[in-house]
Design a protein around this motif. Structure first.
Motif, PDB file in Angstrom:
ATOM      1  N   VAL B  39       0.844  -1.200   0.000  1.00  0.00           N
ATOM      2  CA  VAL B  39       0.000   0.000   0.000  1.00  0.00           C
ATOM      3  C   VAL B  39       0.878   1.248   0.000  1.00  0.00           C
ATOM      4  O   VAL B  39       0.657   2.196  -0.752  1.00  0.00           O
ATOM      5  CB  VAL B  39      -0.957   0.003   1.209  1.00  0.00           C
ATOM      6  CG1 VAL B  39      -1.693   1.324   1.304  1.00  0.00           C
ATOM      7  CG2 VAL B  39      -1.946  -1.150   1.111  1.00  0.00           C
ATOM      8  N   ILE B  54      10.214 -12.567   3.182  1.00  0.00           N
ATOM      9  CA  ILE B  54      10.377 -13.422   4.362  1.00  0.00           C
ATOM     10  C   ILE B  54       9.072 -14.146   4.685  1.00  0.00           C
ATOM     11  O   ILE B  54       9.039 -15.033   5.521  1.00  0.00           O
ATOM     12  CB  ILE B  54      10.850 -12.625   5.600  1.00  0.00           C
ATOM     13  CG1 ILE B  54       9.884 -11.461   5.882  1.00  0.00           C
ATOM     14  CG2 ILE B  54      12.263 -12.097   5.393  1.00  0.00           C
ATOM     15  CD1 ILE B  54      10.124 -10.832   7.240  1.00  0.00           C
ATOM     16  N   ALA B  75       7.324 -14.690  13.663  1.00  0.00           N
ATOM     17  CA  ALA B  75       6.951 -13.379  13.120  1.00  0.00           C
ATOM     18  C   ALA B  75       6.158 -13.492  11.826  1.00  0.00           C
ATOM     19  O   ALA B  75       5.396 -12.611  11.470  1.00  0.00           O
ATOM     20  CB  ALA B  75       8.202 -12.541  12.889  1.00  0.00           C
ATOM     21  N   VAL B 107      -7.341  -9.801   4.330  1.00  0.00           N
ATOM     22  CA  VAL B 107      -6.087  -9.172   4.770  1.00  0.00           C
ATOM     23  C   VAL B 107      -5.465  -9.991   5.893  1.00  0.00           C
ATOM     24  O   VAL B 107      -4.242 -10.146   5.970  1.00  0.00           O
ATOM     25  CB  VAL B 107      -6.330  -7.708   5.201  1.00  0.00           C
ATOM     26  CG1 VAL B 107      -5.095  -7.122   5.868  1.00  0.00           C
ATOM     27  CG2 VAL B 107      -6.729  -6.857   4.003  1.00  0.00           C
ATOM     28  N   LEU B 110      -3.129 -12.611   4.833  1.00  0.00           N
ATOM     29  CA  LEU B 110      -1.844 -12.176   4.276  1.00  0.00           C
ATOM     30  C   LEU B 110      -0.963 -11.543   5.345  1.00  0.00           C
ATOM     31  O   LEU B 110       0.208 -11.881   5.493  1.00  0.00           O
ATOM     32  CB  LEU B 110      -2.076 -11.158   3.151  1.00  0.00           C
ATOM     33  CG  LEU B 110      -2.730 -11.653   1.864  1.00  0.00           C
ATOM     34  CD1 LEU B 110      -3.120 -10.466   0.987  1.00  0.00           C
ATOM     35  CD2 LEU B 110      -1.795 -12.586   1.107  1.00  0.00           C
ATOM     36  N   ASP B 125      -3.024  -3.013  15.908  1.00  0.00           N
ATOM     37  CA  ASP B 125      -3.818  -3.718  16.912  1.00  0.00           C
ATOM     38  C   ASP B 125      -3.054  -4.739  17.743  1.00  0.00           C
ATOM     39  O   ASP B 125      -3.462  -5.051  18.853  1.00  0.00           O
ATOM     40  CB  ASP B 125      -4.998  -4.424  16.231  1.00  0.00           C
ATOM     41  CG  ASP B 125      -6.072  -3.443  15.815  1.00  0.00           C
ATOM     42  OD1 ASP B 125      -6.448  -2.611  16.657  1.00  0.00           O
ATOM     43  OD2 ASP B 125      -6.513  -3.492  14.656  1.00  0.00           O
ATOM     44  N   LEU B 162      14.932  -1.525  15.129  1.00  0.00           N
ATOM     45  CA  LEU B 162      15.583  -2.501  14.259  1.00  0.00           C
ATOM     46  C   LEU B 162      16.565  -1.829  13.291  1.00  0.00           C
ATOM     47  O   LEU B 162      16.258  -0.779  12.728  1.00  0.00           O
ATOM     48  CB  LEU B 162      14.544  -3.283  13.450  1.00  0.00           C
ATOM     49  CG  LEU B 162      14.087  -4.622  14.029  1.00  0.00           C
ATOM     50  CD1 LEU B 162      13.371  -4.404  15.355  1.00  0.00           C
ATOM     51  CD2 LEU B 162      13.211  -5.358  13.039  1.00  0.00           C
ATOM     52  N   GLU B 166      18.122  -6.193  10.235  1.00  0.00           N
ATOM     53  CA  GLU B 166      17.564  -7.013  11.306  1.00  0.00           C
ATOM     54  C   GLU B 166      16.111  -7.392  11.045  1.00  0.00           C
ATOM     55  O   GLU B 166      15.345  -6.612  10.475  1.00  0.00           O
ATOM     56  CB  GLU B 166      17.649  -6.250  12.635  1.00  0.00           C
ATOM     57  CG  GLU B 166      19.038  -6.273  13.241  1.00  0.00           C
ATOM     58  CD  GLU B 166      19.062  -5.604  14.604  1.00  0.00           C
ATOM     59  OE1 GLU B 166      19.758  -6.117  15.487  1.00  0.00           O
ATOM     60  OE2 GLU B 166      18.379  -4.565  14.783  1.00  0.00           O
TER      61      GLU B 166
HETATM   62  C1  LIG Z   1      -7.345  -3.271   4.179  1.00  0.00           C
HETATM   63  C2  LIG Z   1      -6.379  -3.268   5.297  1.00  0.00           C
HETATM   64  C3  LIG Z   1      -6.863  -3.225   6.575  1.00  0.00           C
HETATM   65  C4  LIG Z   1      -5.979  -3.222   7.642  1.00  0.00           C
HETATM   66  N1  LIG Z   1      -6.512  -3.181   8.893  1.00  0.00           N
HETATM   67  C5  LIG Z   1      -5.664  -3.202   9.953  1.00  0.00           C
HETATM   68  C6  LIG Z   1      -6.194  -3.202  11.280  1.00  0.00           C
HETATM   69  O1  LIG Z   1      -7.401  -3.217  11.486  1.00  0.00           O
HETATM   70  N2  LIG Z   1      -5.317  -3.171  12.310  1.00  0.00           N
HETATM   71  C7  LIG Z   1      -3.980  -3.157  12.102  1.00  0.00           C
HETATM   72  O2  LIG Z   1      -3.253  -3.154  13.065  1.00  0.00           O
HETATM   73  N3  LIG Z   1      -3.461  -3.173  10.853  1.00  0.00           N
HETATM   74  C8  LIG Z   1      -4.260  -3.193   9.781  1.00  0.00           C
HETATM   75  N4  LIG Z   1      -3.735  -3.202   8.516  1.00  0.00           N
HETATM   76  C9  LIG Z   1      -2.297  -3.143   8.336  1.00  0.00           C
HETATM   77  C10 LIG Z   1      -1.585  -4.472   8.062  1.00  0.00           C
HETATM   78  O3  LIG Z   1      -2.422  -5.418   7.516  1.00  0.00           O
HETATM   79  C11 LIG Z   1      -0.946  -5.065   9.274  1.00  0.00           C
HETATM   80  O4  LIG Z   1      -0.123  -4.132   9.880  1.00  0.00           O
HETATM   81  C12 LIG Z   1      -0.167  -6.327   8.949  1.00  0.00           C
HETATM   82  O5  LIG Z   1       0.052  -7.028  10.104  1.00  0.00           O
HETATM   83  C13 LIG Z   1       1.149  -6.066   8.279  1.00  0.00           C
HETATM   84  O6  LIG Z   1       1.803  -7.294   8.096  1.00  0.00           O
HETATM   85  P1  LIG Z   1       2.454  -7.698   6.724  1.00  0.00           P
HETATM   86  O7  LIG Z   1       3.056  -9.022   6.911  1.00  0.00           O
HETATM   87  O8  LIG Z   1       1.481  -7.586   5.644  1.00  0.00           O
HETATM   88  O9  LIG Z   1       3.560  -6.564   6.612  1.00  0.00           O
HETATM   89  P2  LIG Z   1       4.437  -6.106   5.366  1.00  0.00           P
HETATM   90  O10 LIG Z   1       3.688  -5.133   4.568  1.00  0.00           O
HETATM   91  O11 LIG Z   1       5.003  -7.267   4.675  1.00  0.00           O
HETATM   92  O12 LIG Z   1       5.582  -5.376   6.144  1.00  0.00           O
HETATM   93  C14 LIG Z   1       5.349  -4.209   6.865  1.00  0.00           C
HETATM   94  C15 LIG Z   1       6.673  -3.625   7.346  1.00  0.00           C
HETATM   95  O13 LIG Z   1       7.245  -4.460   8.338  1.00  0.00           O
HETATM   96  C16 LIG Z   1       8.497  -4.958   7.949  1.00  0.00           C
HETATM   97  N5  LIG Z   1       8.560  -6.330   8.413  1.00  0.00           N
HETATM   98  C17 LIG Z   1       7.639  -7.300   8.199  1.00  0.00           C
HETATM   99  N6  LIG Z   1       7.951  -8.404   8.873  1.00  0.00           N
HETATM  100  C18 LIG Z   1       9.108  -8.143   9.510  1.00  0.00           C
HETATM  101  C19 LIG Z   1       9.939  -8.905  10.384  1.00  0.00           C
HETATM  102  N7  LIG Z   1       9.641 -10.149  10.731  1.00  0.00           N
HETATM  103  N8  LIG Z   1      11.043  -8.312  10.864  1.00  0.00           N
HETATM  104  C20 LIG Z   1      11.350  -7.045  10.534  1.00  0.00           C
HETATM  105  N9  LIG Z   1      10.607  -6.293   9.725  1.00  0.00           N
HETATM  106  C21 LIG Z   1       9.491  -6.828   9.227  1.00  0.00           C
HETATM  107  C22 LIG Z   1       8.556  -4.772   6.472  1.00  0.00           C
HETATM  108  O14 LIG Z   1       9.859  -4.576   6.049  1.00  0.00           O
HETATM  109  C23 LIG Z   1       7.710  -3.546   6.260  1.00  0.00           C
HETATM  110  O15 LIG Z   1       8.435  -2.394   6.460  1.00  0.00           O
HETATM  111  C24 LIG Z   1      -4.588  -3.233   7.421  1.00  0.00           C
HETATM  112  C25 LIG Z   1      -4.111  -3.278   6.126  1.00  0.00           C
HETATM  113  C26 LIG Z   1      -4.987  -3.297   5.070  1.00  0.00           C
HETATM  114  C27 LIG Z   1      -4.466  -3.365   3.683  1.00  0.00           C
END
Ligand SMILES: Cc1cc2nc3c(=O)[nH]c(=O)nc-3n(C[C@H](O)[C@H](O)[C@H](O)COP(=O)(O)OP(=O)(O)OC[C@H]3O[C@@H](n4cnc5c(N)ncnc54)[C@H](O)[C@@H]3O)c2cc1C
Ligand code: FES
Ligand code: FES
Lengths: 790, 289, 171
Positions: B39, B54, B75, B107, B110, B125, B162, B166
């Motif tokens: 996004v 990852i 994680a 979501v 994923l 959250d 981080l 890391e």
């Molecule tokens: C439609 C929609 C609704 C959402 N609603 C919510 C909600 O209600 N509440 C909420 O909290 N969030 C919400 N989110 C945000 C998001 O879905 C979450 O924050 C989600 O957990 C992100 O995880 P990801 O694996 O997709 O992260 P990614 O997009 O893959 O990564 C996010 C960031 O974290 C870093 N990263 C990821 N994993 C690691 C790791 N293990 N170590 C170090 N760095 C890392 C990545 O480099 C990047 O910078 C929403 C997103 C969308 C698109």
């Protein structure tokens, strides 16, 4: 005195073969298999991809547009600005054509159309878009009607001094006199917000040229208006513009204007000689605008001791945004239909539509109605409360009755708002609940309704409003209905096919519908003003009856009745025959029959192709005052909604628990589709009441142009819905039909707002009723109480 | 919308991932579920030249209970996996429920717990409930690994401690003495709405005395914060609605909310008051719900 | 790790093999290819729709290894070696899925733009929970926005499909 003719309980004992039934949607297989094509799903060989170049200032003079860097990018095919296209002005309200294809000298809102660009693929397109540089001389901007109205405010258009785009002053009866007679007079002022339609499919338009003719595929609500305006803008003959509308991911009024995409696709494909697909990203739908106006509404109403309305004075200020679009009609609509709902003689309506430096507003489901309904229904509840009358009783007392004429000249035939109120009251348990629910829980009522089609075309013309044609296959085994009524999801294809089947006496399963193509099908003004079931319905019914007439005449020559058949011997006349469900039979002797197909084949052999034609024009309607045409219609729907809500008194969060939704929509062709409209309208309505509002920053930029922060209700937000109809018959509609699609949204805002008021005891005078606003209102009320107590 | 070009690596291990991240330096970012990062890239908030996947690494995908250590959550576990985990249902349903309150079903399939933490938005959250349970994180980098309380991971909006190379590999919710915990999210729609405020609470009860408590507030400060004054206030006192209401008042004084399109600072502060009370009550009455 | 070639422009194109609706496709994609575009543009499977492109609307929902995800939030390259089901894959051998049949019966979709996404969410639900409650159905499709229907007929159709499935099993 002649006895009032009642159209109530008219259909109770009628059984039709194909109408009044929830038959399968004609488009349903396409929609559940993913096979149906929407505009964005189409691909043409050699197709280019295009986007609009948008202003990044709200109000500014364009000094220079530098496209040189973008042009250098390999894959960019054309970049056009105002100098490359006709400078003709267009819009939807002929009195105020004020929009040009691209801005000439000046931009009027953040997101305004400066030009367009196309490239070989989307990636190149986005990259190129970023390379275009526009230099501005920034002008001061106005973002609210109040700012626009200030003395010395920047002028957005030369032609609208004081930024007033539309001004209305109408009076019917004698308001001043009525004021003197009123027992009680009350004034309330409420505000409705700017919303968006919220359809899921963003606009898309594809155009290509073949010689002097251009073909446009577009996500649009009216093939005819698009054709008309493209021809006008490009100085072409209408016959040289072919419009094809694929499946459309809903419109709600937002796909009725000629969008920048349509015009740019035509221009770019002309220049490049290739098909060009223009599309919006979702956020651009917000910038395209054309949705509900923000309105500031003041109502003063005088009533008798019993609550009978003697007069209403209303003043409505509309935030129009940068251009007119349908805004003149929106302004008139804002005042026009109150008189249909409630029966009173003295009415004053003043309105001012201001232009502001924000995306233009226009029509959204219930055009011009939902906000004024919200305001007046809230106002009416206060009057009832002040007089100690039950909110439903005051509505019953004032509801307009059938066969009457409104002070502003609308003839109302079937109209059963009173019965709708009674039914809603009874099924909702109103009497047990009203005034008896615990704090934080509330019940409210709201009335609404709409026109069933606009009485006049949007531009001046003598064209009929709808034309239909039915062609029967050579061997009589299939028929095709032709009409350019536009199914944007509401189900007009299905309903019109059902009507064709009924009128012809021919199986529904053997009919297909050919629509949304100006070359292949026949004129209809399209999907707006809730018009198609009645207007296209008339045309289709007549076309079907025309086929049937020909079939019966032919059958009369073919059928013979035996002497011992008990009827009579000899040649039959068509009048003695009937055709139902594909069988032609002798009315008095049904055993004597022949299939429709056999007869049709014989007709074909003798006369050539079997075609039925139908035509509809509503004739001259309405009064003679300025703006009298807006609000005229062959028929008016009415509706009552009751909703129950639960408000968290600490957080202000409102949960809608249930709704009882009763509609007077005339004869119902397809109950399942009607209820579908009601459900969808209600969900849109609660969204607009509780969550939805377009938010801008101080530059006029949209802050919530997405579905994360512009919150449509989800499946978890939708309450229990009970949708019911009053059995009525509209003499001006084919088989007695009226509308439901737009009218169904009109009561919701007022109804839910009244329920919230009932729950919390404080009126919030501005939509949406967000938790924070409720929280604040409760806190203020608490504060006031404490102060009062000290 | 479109994504600018980037290179994509699919390493075979965390170690390799860290090596790649270190090799490409500030040009590279890890991608887990992608629900935050994609996004941001579409909105052109960031344009990394290299993405190191990852999300597929199985070593990041476990949820297990290690006696003496606690519940270990990799994680790379998705929100739906957290939500449906039997181990968490038994031990800390509150964590599953926090995951359940996120985003929407698609979501949640994923997005990962690691991504939610590392993205470090104030409204996220998962941080409040995990901090309320004294969760520690294991951080692995090209140069080695370290462990720290989750609470110390956040530096500011979108910022963590981080290093570029890391990764967080696991979260450990230690066996502790908390008898109950909960997370309440207050969003403006039943689904798919970010938190206006989020309040997590955990309590250690002895009879009806609050022996210890954690109150963690989301969406009301640049990073998730503990309402330490409220926690101190509670210690040793007899549980009850009034006590928790007072704790709510104290907590609302401890946050530093901002005004944005989802709510004003004033409103958020008052919601902290309301939801702190409600969360404490729930944690006391219903255990690790 | 997917194999790749480096283009003249220095951009890598990766070789991916993805099974979509039971058919294996091997294609070259750039790293920035999103699954939704891969399906719609490269495979011409336009049943999967695109609207918000940010995970908010669910129009692009497909099943990835049996789980519903927003294909606008998935990189094609990350799906290498995995299985995708789209709305086009619901019917088999000309026979509609029970959900499709019930959607028809209830006239659930109106404009239908949300329908493929809702079908996929519902399909995933019934695969994992054959007998859902109304609340569970609403939860399952809460990430699929529909502006036309208020979800009423959708919810009924999904519950009905579950009931019909049960009957078939019992019968
Ligand atoms: C439609 C929609 C609704 C959402 N609603 C919510 C909600 O209600 N509440 C909420 O909290 N969030 C919400 N989110 C945000 C998001 O879905 C979450 O924050 C989600 O957990 C992100 O995880 P990801 O694996 O997709 O992260 P990614 O997009 O893959 O990564 C996010 C960031 O974290 C870093 N990263 C990821 N994993 C690691 C790791 N293990 N170590 C170090 N760095 C890392 C990545 O480099 C990047 O910078 C929403 C997103 C969308 C698109
Ligand atoms: S287009 Fe993917 S969720 Fe909206
Ligand atoms: S049917 Fe139109 S969006 Fe759902």
């Amino acid at each position: 005195m002649a006895k009032e003719f009642s159209y109530l309980n008219f259909n109770r004992n009628k059984e039709y073969s194909y109408i009044g039934k929830s038959l399968k949607r004609t488009d349903i297989l396409d929609k559940v298999t993913g096979r149906g094509k929407f505009t964005a799903d189409l691909k043409f060989s050699n197709m280019l991809y295009g986007k609009l170049i948008r202003s990044t200032e709200a109000h500014a003079r364009i000094i220079k547009i530098d496209t040189s860097e973008a042009e250098k990018l390999p894959g960019v095919r054309a970049i056009i600005t105002a100098k490359d296209v006709p400078s003709i002005k267009y819009g939807l309200s002929p009195a105020r054509y004020d929009e040009t294809i691209f801005c000439i000298d000046k931009v009027r809102y953040y997101g305004d159309k400066i030009g367009a660009i196309c490239a070989v693929d989307e990636e190149t397109l986005y990259k190129a878009l970023k390379l275009i540089k526009v230099e501005y001389e920034v002008l001061p901007a106005v973002f609210t009607p109040a700012e626009a109205a200030k003395e010395g405010a920047p002028q957005i258009f030369e032609e609208y001094p004081g930024n007033i785009n539309t001004e209305i002053h109408l009076e019917f009866g004698d308001v001043e006199k009525a004021k003197k007679e009123a027992y009680y007079i009350r004034t309330d002022r409420l505000q409705g917000q700017r919303t968006v339609h919220g359809f899921i499919e963003p606009h898309c338009s594809i155009a290509y040229w073949e010689g002097k003719r251009v073909t446009i595929h577009s996500a649009h609500q009216s093939a005819h208006y698009l054709q008309h305006h493209i021809a006008r803008i490009f100085n072409m003959k209408e016959g040289d513009v072919r419009v094809i509308l694929p499946y459309i991911g809903a419109g709600f009024g937002g796909k009725l204007d000629v969008s920048g995409l349509d015009v740019a696709a035509v221009a770019l494909s002309k220049i490049t000689g290739q098909p060009v697909k223009m599309f919006f990203d979702l956020e651009e739908v917000w910038y395209n605008g054309r949705a509900r106006h923000g309105m500031d509404m003041k109502y003063t109403t005088g009533v008798t001791k019993e609550g009978k309305i003697l007069f209403v004075e209303s003043e409505i200020i509309l935030d129009g945004g940068a251009y007119t679009g349908l805004g003149v009609a929106s302004s008139y609509y804002a005042g026009a239909l109150l008189t249909v709902l409630y029966d009173f003689d003295n009415y004053r309506f003043d309105a001012y539509r201001y232009v502001t430096n924000l995306p233009p507003c226009g029509a959204q489901r219930g055009h011009g109605q939902p906000h004024p309904r919200y305001a007046f229904e809230s106002h009416l509840d206060h009057i009832a409360e002040d007089l100690g009358i039950d909110p439903i009783d005051i509505r019953l007392l004032n509801a307009r009755r059938a066969n009457t004429v409104t002070p502003n000249g609308y003839e109302v035939k079937a109209y059963y708002l009173k019965e709708a109120n009674e039914m809603a009251r009874d099924v909702s348990g109103w009497k047990e609940k009203k005034g008896k629910l615990p704090k934080g829980r509330g019940i409210g009522v709201g009335n609404g309704g709409f026109v069933t089609g606009a009485g006049y075309c949007m531009y001046r013309t003598d064209l009929p409003h709808s034309i239909a044609m039915i062609k029967v296959y050579d061997d009589g085994t299939h028929a095709v209905v032709y009409t350019n009524a536009v199914d944007i999801g509401q189900g007009s294809d299905t309903v019109l096919t059902q009507m064709a089947a009924q009128a012809m006496g021919y199986p529904y399963e053997d009919i297909t519908i050919c629509t949304r193509d100006t070359d292949l099908s026949t004129l209809d003004f399209g999907a707006y003003a809730s018009r198609q079931t009645l207007m296209a319905g008339w045309a289709v019914k007549r076309a079907g009856e025309d086929v049937k007439r020909k079939i019966l005449a032919q059958a009369a020559e073919m059928l013979k009745v035996k002497e011992d058949g008990g009827y009579r011997f000899g040649k039959l006349t068509p009048e003695e025959l009937e055709c139902e469900e594909g069988i032609v039979y002798v009315k008095q002797e049904p055993a004597v029959n022949i299939t429709f197909a056999e007869v049709a084949r014989a007709y074909f052999v003798k006369h050539g192709v079997l075609i039925g034609r139908g035509y509809y024009h509503p004739g001259k309607l309405g009064g003679t005052h300025k703006g009298a045409a807006v609000g005229t219609s062959p028929a008016y729907s009415s509706a009552t909604q009751i909703a129950e809500v639960e408000v968290d008194m600490e957080t202000g969060l409102t949960k809608v628990v249930g709704t009882w939704d009763v509609h007077d929509s005339g004869f119902v062709v397809n109950p399942q589709l009607l209820h579908g409209q009601v459900h969808g309208a209600f969900s849109m309505g609660i969204g607009e009441t509780i969550w939805e509002k377009v938010i801008f920053d101080e530059k006029g930029r949209v802050l919530n142009g997405n579905f994360a922060e512009y919150r449509l209700p989800t499946a978890l937000d939708m309450p229990y819905v009970e949708s019911l109809v009053v059995d009525t018959f509209e003499p001006n509609g084919p088989w007695g039909v009226k509308e439901v699609g737009e009218g169904a949204t009109t009561p919701t805002l007022g109804c839910v707002a009244n329920a919230v008021y009932d729950a919390i005891g404080v009126r919030i005078s501005e939509l949406p009723l967000t938790p924070e606003k409720i929280w604040r209102a409760l806190k203020e009320a608490e504060g006031a109480k404490e102060k009062g107590g000290k | 919308m479109y994504l600018p070009d980037f290179e994509y690596f699919t390493p075979n291990s965390v170690e390799e991932a860290c090596r790649l991240l270190s090799q490409y330096g500030s040009k590279a970012v890890a991608i887990a579920g992608g629900t935050d990062i994609l996004v941001k890239m579409k909105k052109e908030v960031m344009a990394p030249e290299v993405l190191v996947s990852i999300g597929h690494l199985s070593e990041l995908k476990k949820i297990e209970y290690v006696p003496g250590k606690g519940v270990v959550i990799g994680a790379g576990v998705t929100h739906n996996e957290v939500m449906n985990s039997k181990i968490l249902h038994e031990k800390y349903l509150s964590v599953s429920e926090a995951a359940h309150q996120m985003a929407n079903n698609q979501v949640r399939n994923l997005g990962t717990i690691g991504g939610n933490i590392c993205n470090a938005v104030p409204s996220a959250d998962m941080p409040p409930i995990l901090i309320a349970l004294d969760t520690t994180v294991k951080i692995v980098g090209a140069k080695g690994e370290r462990t720290m309380p989750l609470e110390n991971v956040f530096k500011g909006p979108n910022q963590t401690v981080l290093e570029n190379d890391e990764l967080i590999t696991e979260f450990v919710i230690p066996d502790g003495n908390f008898t109950g915990s909960t997370y309440i999210k207050f969003g403006l729609r039943a689904s798919g709405a970010l938190a206006v405020v989020g309040v997590a609470a955990s309590v250690q009860m002895e009879g009806d005395i609050v022996k210890d408590a954690r109150i963690v507030l989301g969406a009301v400060s640049p990073v998730p914060v503990r309402a330490k004054e409220a926690e101190n206030f509670l210690r040793g006192k007899k549980a009850g609605e009034e006590l928790f209401a007072e704790a709510g008042v104290i907590a609302s004084g401890e946050c530093r909310p901002i005004s944005d399109i989802r709510g004003s600072a004033e409103y958020r502060r008052d919601m902290v008051r309301v939801f702190t009370r409600r969360a404490l009550l729930k944690a006391v009455n219903e255990g690790h719900v | 790790m997917a194999e790749f070639i480096v283009d003249k422009d220095g951009i890598k194109r990766y070789l991916v093999t993805i099974t979509v609706n039971g058919i294996k496709y091997t294609k070259m994609v750039k790293a920035n290819s999103l699954l939704v575009n891969f399906l719609r543009e490269d495979l011409d499977l336009t049943g999967t729709k695109k609207a918000c492109e940010q995970g908010d609307c669910g129009a692009c929902t497909v099943l990835l290894d049996g789980k519903p995800v927003n294909s606008c939030m998935v990189l094609t390259i990350s799906v290498d070696g995995r299985e995708v089901t789209t709305v086009e894959g619901l019917a088999s051998n000309g026979k509609l899925d029970i959900l499709q049949e019930k959607f028809i019966e209830h006239s659930a979709p109106q404009c239908g733009y949300c329908a493929p996404g809702i079908l996929m969410s519902a399909k995933a639900l019934l695969m994992r929970n054959p007998n859902p409650t109304e609340l569970e159905v609403r939860e399952a499709i809460a990430g699929n926005l529909c502006r036309c229907t208020g979800y009423v007929h959708y919810v009924q159709a999904i519950l009905d499909a579950a009931a019909a499935n049960q009957e078939r099993k019992d019968g």
